[in-house]
Write a protein that holds these residues in place. Structure first.
Motif, mmCIF file in Angstrom:
data_model
loop_
_atom_site.group_PDB
_atom_site.id
_atom_site.type_symbol
_atom_site.label_atom_id
_atom_site.label_comp_id
_atom_site.label_asym_id
_atom_site.label_seq_id
_atom_site.Cartn_x
_atom_site.Cartn_y
_atom_site.Cartn_z
ATOM 1 N N HIS A 107 -13.680 8.710 4.836
ATOM 2 C CA HIS A 107 -15.019 9.105 5.274
ATOM 3 C C HIS A 107 -15.998 9.088 4.102
ATOM 4 N N LYS A 108 -15.515 9.442 2.924
ATOM 5 C CA LYS A 108 -16.358 9.380 1.726
ATOM 6 C C LYS A 108 -16.770 7.941 1.443
ATOM 7 N N LYS A 109 -15.890 7.003 1.756
ATOM 8 C CA LYS A 109 -16.131 5.588 1.485
ATOM 9 C C LYS A 109 -17.051 4.958 2.533
ATOM 10 N N TYR A 110 -16.876 5.326 3.795
ATOM 11 C CA TYR A 110 -17.580 4.637 4.882
ATOM 12 C C TYR A 110 -18.561 5.514 5.661
ATOM 13 N N GLY A 111 -18.611 6.786 5.369
ATOM 14 C CA GLY A 111 -19.333 7.722 6.215
ATOM 15 C C GLY A 111 -20.827 7.494 6.370
ATOM 16 N N MET A 112 -21.433 6.757 5.449
ATOM 17 C CA MET A 112 -22.874 6.541 5.507
ATOM 18 C C MET A 112 -23.267 5.359 6.394
ATOM 19 N N ARG A 113 -22.303 4.595 6.853
ATOM 20 C CA ARG A 113 -22.607 3.426 7.688
ATOM 21 C C ARG A 113 -23.084 3.864 9.070
ATOM 22 N N LYS A 114 -24.188 3.282 9.512
ATOM 23 C CA LYS A 114 -24.789 3.653 10.798
ATOM 24 C C LYS A 114 -24.184 2.894 11.976
ATOM 25 N N ASP A 115 -23.387 1.856 11.699
ATOM 26 C CA ASP A 115 -22.839 1.045 12.787
ATOM 27 C C ASP A 115 -21.438 1.488 13.196
ATOM 28 N N LEU A 116 -20.981 2.614 12.640
ATOM 29 C CA LEU A 116 -19.623 3.077 12.931
ATOM 30 C C LEU A 116 -19.621 4.269 13.881
ATOM 31 N N CYS A 117 -18.530 4.375 14.672
ATOM 32 C CA CYS A 117 -18.313 5.572 15.484
ATOM 33 C C CYS A 117 -17.071 6.320 15.009
ATOM 34 N N GLY A 118 -16.353 5.761 14.005
ATOM 35 C CA GLY A 118 -15.202 6.481 13.496
ATOM 36 C C GLY A 118 -14.169 5.598 12.835
ATOM 37 N N TYR A 119 -12.945 6.153 12.728
ATOM 38 C CA TYR A 119 -11.842 5.513 12.024
ATOM 39 C C TYR A 119 -10.607 5.500 12.917
ATOM 40 N N SER A 120 -9.860 4.412 12.845
ATOM 41 C CA SER A 120 -8.625 4.306 13.604
ATOM 42 C C SER A 120 -7.458 4.161 12.630
ATOM 43 N N PHE A 121 -6.583 5.169 12.631
ATOM 44 C CA PHE A 121 -5.406 5.161 11.776
ATOM 45 C C PHE A 121 -4.176 4.849 12.632
ATOM 46 N N LEU A 122 -3.041 4.676 11.980
ATOM 47 C CA LEU A 122 -1.800 4.405 12.690
ATOM 48 C C LEU A 122 -1.126 5.702 13.127
ATOM 49 N N ARG A 123 -0.339 5.588 14.198
ATOM 50 C CA ARG A 123 0.560 6.651 14.630
ATOM 51 C C ARG A 123 1.999 6.189 14.429
ATOM 52 N N LYS A 124 2.887 7.128 14.232
ATOM 53 C CA LYS A 124 4.301 6.778 14.133
ATOM 54 C C LYS A 124 5.123 7.724 15.005
ATOM 55 N N PHE A 125 6.323 7.277 15.330
ATOM 56 C CA PHE A 125 7.248 8.093 16.092
ATOM 57 C C PHE A 125 8.003 9.019 15.143
ATOM 58 N N PRO A 126 8.668 10.037 15.675
ATOM 59 C CA PRO A 126 9.412 10.962 14.795
ATOM 60 C C PRO A 126 10.440 10.284 13.900
ATOM 61 N N ASP A 127 10.957 9.110 14.309
ATOM 62 C CA ASP A 127 11.932 8.399 13.472
ATOM 63 C C ASP A 127 11.279 7.550 12.395
ATOM 64 N N GLY A 128 9.938 7.577 12.330
ATOM 65 C CA GLY A 128 9.211 6.845 11.296
ATOM 66 C C GLY A 128 8.698 5.484 11.717
ATOM 67 N N LYS A 129 9.142 4.979 12.856
ATOM 68 C CA LYS A 129 8.697 3.670 13.325
ATOM 69 C C LYS A 129 7.227 3.727 13.739
ATOM 70 N N ILE A 130 6.461 2.696 13.334
ATOM 71 C CA ILE A 130 5.040 2.641 13.664
ATOM 72 C C ILE A 130 4.856 2.326 15.146
ATOM 73 N N ASN A 131 3.943 3.026 15.781
ATOM 74 C CA ASN A 131 3.605 2.781 17.180
ATOM 75 C C ASN A 131 2.673 1.567 17.235
ATOM 76 N N GLY A 132 3.173 0.465 17.794
ATOM 77 C CA GLY A 132 2.364 -0.746 17.842
ATOM 78 C C GLY A 132 2.482 -1.546 16.562
ATOM 79 N N LYS A 133 1.407 -2.227 16.215
ATOM 80 C CA LYS A 133 1.442 -3.069 15.021
ATOM 81 C C LYS A 133 0.314 -2.698 14.066
ATOM 82 N N PRO A 134 0.500 -2.961 12.776
ATOM 83 C CA PRO A 134 -0.551 -2.674 11.792
ATOM 84 C C PRO A 134 -1.785 -3.539 12.052
ATOM 85 N N PHE A 135 -2.886 -3.110 11.491
ATOM 86 C CA PHE A 135 -4.124 -3.871 11.617
ATOM 87 C C PHE A 135 -4.127 -5.029 10.624
#
Length: 296
Positions: A107-135
């Motif tokens: 947010h410190k890096k991108y927070g001043m941009r007016k064209d953004l509505c937020g940030y999308s991070f990854l989720r993982k399962f309890p076993d550590g596997k990423i939900n879906g695929k990386p960006f």
């Protein structure tokens, strides 16, 4: 004033709140508040929340409302939030220890941009596997439509952190006597105006409960058909890949039939697309009608 509000809508999940609470207690940075919106629970959620408030190492608020569905609980919570960012976290999930620290870093890096509505991070399962695929690439700036739907990653949940002002600008629609609504109806609408930063950091740990909304999506959809029809209309937008537009058109016919709507093709945002989806939509509707006969 805190920068991030962790917003948790909950319904009869008192037994699950402890794990989320402990993950919040372990955050490396405490520049956040926890807003718990109780959507009419009949278990001991209120008592548990009050006990947590007494020992929390961060600001915590508890709001009770009559049962109306997760999207209505989100609306109630969002109206009460004054922080810059809102992080929606389900009551049966947890955060990694540096989740808030990571959010604030970007947010410190991108927070001043007016064209953004937020940030999308990854989720993982309890076993550590990423939900879906990386960006691809990391820190890609693009819309939800471009980076999630058209990137063929629609089935995987991510960890979205939104600018609160954008959530206030796009509240979740409510439909009479319906308690379920896919949140992406709003994410698509928001994507027509705003972009997000897509970041390959897993800050959220989640699984799918057998009695949760995700595993019971079809049953919940059929019980709330009008809202699902409206959601399907969003997927018929020309900005989406054709395969998702066609799928949306079929769902539009299916849920429109469950909702008792007439003249669906004439009312469709894309009449030709709806006409093409009419026959398969009717087939699916009759199949699902038989499968749900006799169910509550």
């Amino acid at each position: 004033m805190v920068t991030v509000t962790v917003l948790t809508p909950t319904f009869n999940r008192g037994k699950d709140l402890h794990n989320l609470f402990q993950s919040l207690q372990k955050q490396t940075i405490k520049d956040f508040e926890w807003l718990l919106v109780d959507d009419g629970s009949t278990d001991d959620t209120k008592k548990i929340a009050e006990e947590m408030q007494g020992i929390a190492e961060f600001p915590m608020r508890y709001i009770y409302k009559e049962n109306g569905g997760k999207h209505t609980a989100l609306n109630v919570g969002i109206k009460q939030i004054t922080s810059e960012l809102t992080f929606i976290v389900d009551s049966d999930d947890t955060l990694v220890p540096d989740a808030i620290e990571t959010i604030l870093k970007y947010h410190k890096k991108y927070g001043m941009r007016k064209d953004l509505c937020g940030y999308s991070f990854l989720r993982k399962f309890p076993d550590g596997k990423i939900n879906g695929k990386p960006f691809d690439p990391d820190e890609k700036v693009g819309t939800y439509i471009e980076c999630r739907i058209n990137a063929d990653d629609t089935q995987a949940d991510k960890a979205e952190v939104f600018f609160t002002k954008c959530l206030k600008e796009y509240p979740f629609p409510k439909y009479r006597n319906e308690k379920f609504l896919g949140e992406d109806i709003v994410w698509i609408r928001m994507a027509l105006k705003y972009k997000m930063v897509h970041i390959n950091r897993a800050i959220y740990v989640g699984n799918y409960q057998d009695d949760g909304l995700t595993k019971n999506r079809r049953k919940n959809n059929i019980r709330s058909p009008y809202g699902c029809m409206k959601r399907a209309m969003e997927f018929m937008r020309p900005e989406l890949k054709m395969k998702y537009r066609l799928k949306g058109a079929v769902q539009y016919i299916v849920y429109g039939k469950f909702a008792g709507e007439r003249h669906l093709i004439a009312k469709a945002p894309d009449k030709m697309l709806a006409a093409c989806a009419s026959l398969p939509g009717l087939v699916v509707y009759h199949k699902w009608s038989k499968l749900t006969e006799g169910q509550d």
